[in-house]
Design an enzyme around this catalytic site. Structure first.
Site, PDB file in Angstrom:
ATOM      1  N   TYR A 208      -4.331  13.118   1.752  1.00 20.98           N
ATOM      2  CA  TYR A 208      -4.001  11.696   1.588  1.00 20.98           C
ATOM      3  C   TYR A 208      -5.169  10.980   0.923  1.00 20.98           C
ATOM      4  CZ  TYR A 208      -7.076  10.640   5.587  1.00 20.98           C
ATOM      5  OH  TYR A 208      -8.155  10.519   6.420  1.00 20.98           O
ATOM      6  N   CYS A 209      -4.868   9.803   0.354  1.00 23.08           N
ATOM      7  CA  CYS A 209      -5.903   8.930  -0.206  1.00 23.08           C
ATOM      8  C   CYS A 209      -5.412   7.485  -0.055  1.00 23.08           C
ATOM      9  CB  CYS A 209      -6.211   9.294  -1.661  1.00 23.08           C
ATOM     10  SG  CYS A 209      -4.800   9.107  -2.776  1.00 23.08           S
ATOM     11  N   THR A 210      -6.031   6.539  -0.749  1.00 19.99           N
ATOM     12  CA  THR A 210      -5.725   5.118  -0.552  1.00 19.99           C
ATOM     13  C   THR A 210      -4.269   4.762  -0.894  1.00 19.99           C
ATOM     14  OG1 THR A 210      -7.984   4.722  -1.252  1.00 19.99           O
ATOM     15  CG2 THR A 210      -6.557   2.786  -1.049  1.00 19.99           C
TER      16      THR A 210
END
Ligand code: ZN
Ligand code: ZN
Length: 353
Positions: A208-210
């Site tokens: 996951y990321c922003t």
């Protein structure tokens, strides 16, 4: 997309107002603005022309923000006056490859999240350090929504990886996530691959990321590197937060989501998981050192902020007492290393982990 190049050159293509002038205008208008982000990978033949097209439409709509355009697509963080959102949305929808693109609308609003409209042509929309010629960037991981993500990360065969940088995961991350202590995206790719090299086939790799953009390439890269089960959180932390709130799901994210505008972070849960880098007290809001030549990004509690005058060190505090002209002289010819190599790192910050 109708483009009239003749008109383009007779119109304004760049900002003319300073940040201060813009701030005044926003305050005087007294209207609510929406902070929005979106991205799309798509082959763009002439990024410069596309850039001008965006600027010419967005400038009159009073859109502000930082937008990157490249041959590979667009990555946009911006703010729009609330009462012009429909106009903005229908313009975005009028562009073939952006029709119905997911617009991430920030939950915590700040009318001054952006003070200029900067639409820039870049080589890539994310500085990922990857050579895209060497792997199939379209062979992405499986996109999962918040419900599927919560199930996946409860599985003991799952390895959950945070694809962001150390200063981002420090103030907030998912429970049990790996948060590689690296400075660049490229470094984290290698680090994770090395740590998992014996589990490419028996573990589920979930990332996951922003807002999801970094995982788009990373998931394809890991599949190319031989990982069998690769998943990515659709829309990143921002969209996850929206879904858990709307659907009443369990929120497995602790702390704040670091964002790339004036707000610097959005609260996702009430837990404070970080500490002031100067005194160690629980605190999770970043600031930039007030010494322009330093500008170090770090966590500083309110009492340290008062005591240190928003500086990262006694040296910087001394420098900001000097007249501006003196400061400029000191700065001349010096490379601003904090901005480029040491983002969020300094040996003077006693409590930086
Ligand atoms: Zn402190
Ligand atoms: Zn400093």
């Amino acid at each position: 997309m109708p483009l009239n190049t003749k008109n383009v050159y007779s119109m304004q293509l760049y900002n003319k107002l300073s940040a201060e002038e813009r701030r005044e205008l926003i305050r005087a208008a007294g209207k609510e603005r929406l902070t929005i982000s979106f991205y799309q990978y798509h082959q763009i033949g002439n990024p410069q022309l596309f850039r001008d097209h965006l600027f010419l439409h967005w400038h009159p709509m009073d859109v502000l923000g930082r937008i990157y355009v490249a041959h590979e697509g667009i990555n946009a963080q911006l703010s729009v006056p609330g009462d012009r959102f429909e106009e903005f949305k229908s313009f975005v929808d009028s562009i073939d490859f952006l029709e119905n693109v997911r617009l991430n609308i920030a939950r915590e609003q700040d009318n001054e999240s952006f003070l200029k409209l900067k639409v820039k042509v870049r080589n890539k929309i994310v500085a990922d350090g990857l050579n895209d010629e060497t792997f199939d960037v379209t062979n992405k991981g499986i996109h999962v929504d918040a419900t599927a993500f919560n199930e996946l990360i409860a599985d003991p065969d799952t390895v959950l990886v945070d694809m962001r940088n150390h200063y981002e995961s420090e103030i907030g991350h998912f429970k049990n996530a790996w948060t590689p202590d690296v400075d660049t995206f490229r470094d984290s790719l290698d680090y994770i691959e090395d740590k998992l090299k014996d589990h490419k086939e028996d573990k589920k790799l979930v990332m996951y990321c922003t807002g999801g953009i970094r995982c788009e390439k990373a998931s394809a890269y890991y599949k190319h590197k031989g990982f069998k089960d690769v998943y990515q959180l659709e829309g990143g932390i921002i969209e996850y937060h929206r879904q858990v709130t709307e659907q009443g799901l369990e929120n497995k994210f602790k702390g704040k989501n670091f964002v790339f505008d004036h707000r610097l972070a959005e609260k996702i849960s009430d837990e404070v998981i970080a500490n002031c880098h100067q005194c160690g007290t629980p605190f999770d809001l970043h600031t930039n050192c007030a010494n322009e030549a330093c500008h170090l990004l770090f966590i500083q509690c309110n009492s340290c902020k008062d005591k240190m005058e928003n500086c990262c060190s006694d040296e910087c505090k001394e420098i900001i007492q000097l007249p501006i002209e003196e400061q400029k002289k000191l700065r001349a010819g010096k490379y601003n290393s904090n901005k480029i190599f040491k983002k969020g790192r300094s040996e003077k910050l006693v409590f930086k982990k």
